[in-house]
Scaffold this active site. Structure first.
Site, PDB file in Angstrom:
ATOM      1  N   LYS A  20     -15.568  -1.822   2.822  1.00  0.00           N
ATOM      2  CA  LYS A  20     -14.858  -2.319   1.640  1.00  0.00           C
ATOM      3  C   LYS A  20     -15.884  -2.934   0.693  1.00  0.00           C
ATOM      4  O   LYS A  20     -16.516  -3.934   1.031  1.00  0.00           O
ATOM      5  CB  LYS A  20     -13.818  -3.370   2.040  1.00  0.00           C
ATOM      6  CG  LYS A  20     -12.654  -2.821   2.854  1.00  0.00           C
ATOM      7  CD  LYS A  20     -11.755  -3.959   3.335  1.00  0.00           C
ATOM      8  CE  LYS A  20     -10.492  -3.426   4.009  1.00  0.00           C
ATOM      9  NZ  LYS A  20      -9.698  -4.524   4.624  1.00  0.00           N
ATOM     10  N   GLU A  67       0.809  -1.216   0.000  1.00  0.00           N
ATOM     11  CA  GLU A  67       0.000   0.000   0.000  1.00  0.00           C
ATOM     12  C   GLU A  67       0.845   1.270   0.000  1.00  0.00           C
ATOM     13  O   GLU A  67       0.338   2.358   0.253  1.00  0.00           O
ATOM     14  CB  GLU A  67      -0.968  -0.028   1.180  1.00  0.00           C
ATOM     15  CG  GLU A  67      -1.916  -1.218   1.082  1.00  0.00           C
ATOM     16  CD  GLU A  67      -2.869  -1.347   2.242  1.00  0.00           C
ATOM     17  OE1 GLU A  67      -2.817  -0.502   3.155  1.00  0.00           O
ATOM     18  OE2 GLU A  67      -3.662  -2.296   2.240  1.00  0.00           O
TER      19      GLU A  67
END
Length: 431
Positions: free
Chosen positions: A341, A209
């Site tokens: 999500k 990330e």
């Protein structure tokens, strides 16, 4: 009517070099929406199923040709002629067509890609930005805010190959007046941290990330080095910038214990909560995600009891964007925030339902990426269109992360004062 005349699925690559599903939805009049499904590294056991081919001779078994075929055949046939602006109806058609609890027939990756592509096509048909269309679908037209970013600048756990057990150490530029200023603050801290690590002879390679993944001796060392970088960048920790953790505790939960291999420590449930509280007493940590295993509900009750009034306790693997599980959490006073999500639940309609349920119960909702991402920036529009208030979309490098930040910059430019940046007020326990 925004009549669907074609649905196309294809296999593309995500940011970790694994295949994922991309879908296009075509409408009469030449309107097209395109979207891609993300993929997680640390996943909750109750997430909707990401359908993979399992053919070891292709992409080590991670191909998604079966899911793509489902888009091009079953889903396409079911949606042809339908109205793309009727999002809930489209999503229900796909859910019913799948017919399973966790979307394991068609694949959540197939359903989600089409769901989001349909929303984009509908926004194009209506001649409005995606965030505005999402706000209308959410029943909150014209109600926007710019999210406070949780910037993952230092990685451990499943996102890195080092001795740090906690998966993500994040900074939140809460003292900024605008999103643009918040982004600049985060970028300056990120670059300063790189210099601090380099000067200490530590690795400046980055994880999935975009956060750094140095080999530090302990989780406390990670916090100390971030504090140093924040102050060197010219900001005050606790005022300009606060800290957030994602423990991803399910990843080191073994036989009823929390085994911090990097530190050589083993805790029982309450002991690990006490350990986290001690870190929060030393540093301005205002948000802790997945501070316990997804099945450790008694432990979550204790953690919420000792920290829930002052710290945002975010359920990710705990709630998996699922309203049934969130309902149980709300009824039992477990956590006070939910991570959102898309691909944990598998459709836009179900995602919006989870956000609404959380807000109505006084929980916050943090919009999140996955470790396997693409250039798709839909979550930026979701964050603004639902006025969620917080977004978690990685560090200040890697195009798959920066794509979301850049989209937020564009949206803020368009909306101006119609989308305020509220800083610390957005975080549970801090208003």
């Amino acid at each position: 009517m925004a009549k669907i005349i074609n649905v196309i699925g294809r296999e593309i690559m995500d940011s970790r070099g694994n295949p994922t599903v991309e879908a296009e939805v075509h409408l009469e009049g030449g309107f097209v929406g395109m979207a891609a499904a993300p993929s997680g590294a640390s996943t909750g056991s109750r997430e909707a199923l990401e359908l993979r081919d399992g053919d070891k001779s292709r992409y080590l078994g991670k191909g998604v040709l079966t899911a793509v075929a489902n888009v091009n055949d079953l889903i396409r046939t079911a949606l042809l002629g339908k109205d793309a602006t009727a999002q809930a109806e489209l999503d229900q058609i796909m859910i019913d067509l799948d017919g399973t609890e966790n979307k394991d027939k068609l694949g959540a990756n197939a359903i989600l890609a089409v769901s989001l592509a349909a929303a984009k096509a509908a926004a194009a048909f209506k001649g409005i930005p995606l965030y505005a269309h999402i706000a209308e679908l959410n029943g909150t037209p014209g109600q926007y805010s710019m999210p406070v970013p949780m910037m993952n600048i230092l990685n451990g756990g499943e996102h890195a190959d080092n001795n740090v057990d906690i998966q993500e150490f994040m900074v939140q530029p809460v003292g900024a007046k605008t999103f643009r200023e918040a982004l600049r603050m985060g970028a300056e801290i990120f670059h300063t941290l790189k210099k601090v690590l380099h000067d200490k002879g530590l690795s400046t390679s980055v994880g999935d990330e975009g956060g750094f993944a140095p080999n530090l001796a302990s989780n406390a060392d990670a916090l100390a080095i971030i504090k140093e970088a924040v102050e060197l960048a010219g900001y005050k920790l606790g005022t300009d910038v606060t800290l957030a953790l994602d423990c991803a505790a399910s990843e080191f939960y073994k036989d009823g214990k929390y085994d911090l291999a990097g530190e050589g420590k083993v805790f029982d449930s309450n002991g690990f909560s006490d350990f986290l509280k001690s870190l929060a007493d030393q540093y301005p940590i205002v948000s802790i995600e997945d501070g316990l295993d997804e099945s450790d509900w008694d432990g979550w009750a204790y953690q919420t009891q000792i920290m829930g009034d002052k710290i945002q306790l975010v359920g990710d693997d705990l709630f998996v964007t699922n309203t049934k599980i969130l309902t149980r959490g709300i009824e039992n006073g477990i956590a006070n925030s939910i991570l959102i999500k898309f691909n944990q639940i598998g459709s836009l309609t179900e995602t919006l339902a989870a956000i609404r349920m959380a807000k109505e119960a006084g929980y916050t909702a943090v919009i999140s990426h996955r470790s396997g991402e693409t250039e798709d920036s839909t979550i930026a529009d979701l964050a603004v269109g639902t006025a969620a208030g917080q977004i978690k979309t990685g560090s200040l490098c890697r195009s798959d992360r920066v794509a979301k930040y850049n989209q937020l910059l564009r949206i803020e430019e368009q909306l101006g004062e119609k989308a305020p940046y509220r800083g610390l007020k957005e975080i549970k326990g801090q208003a």
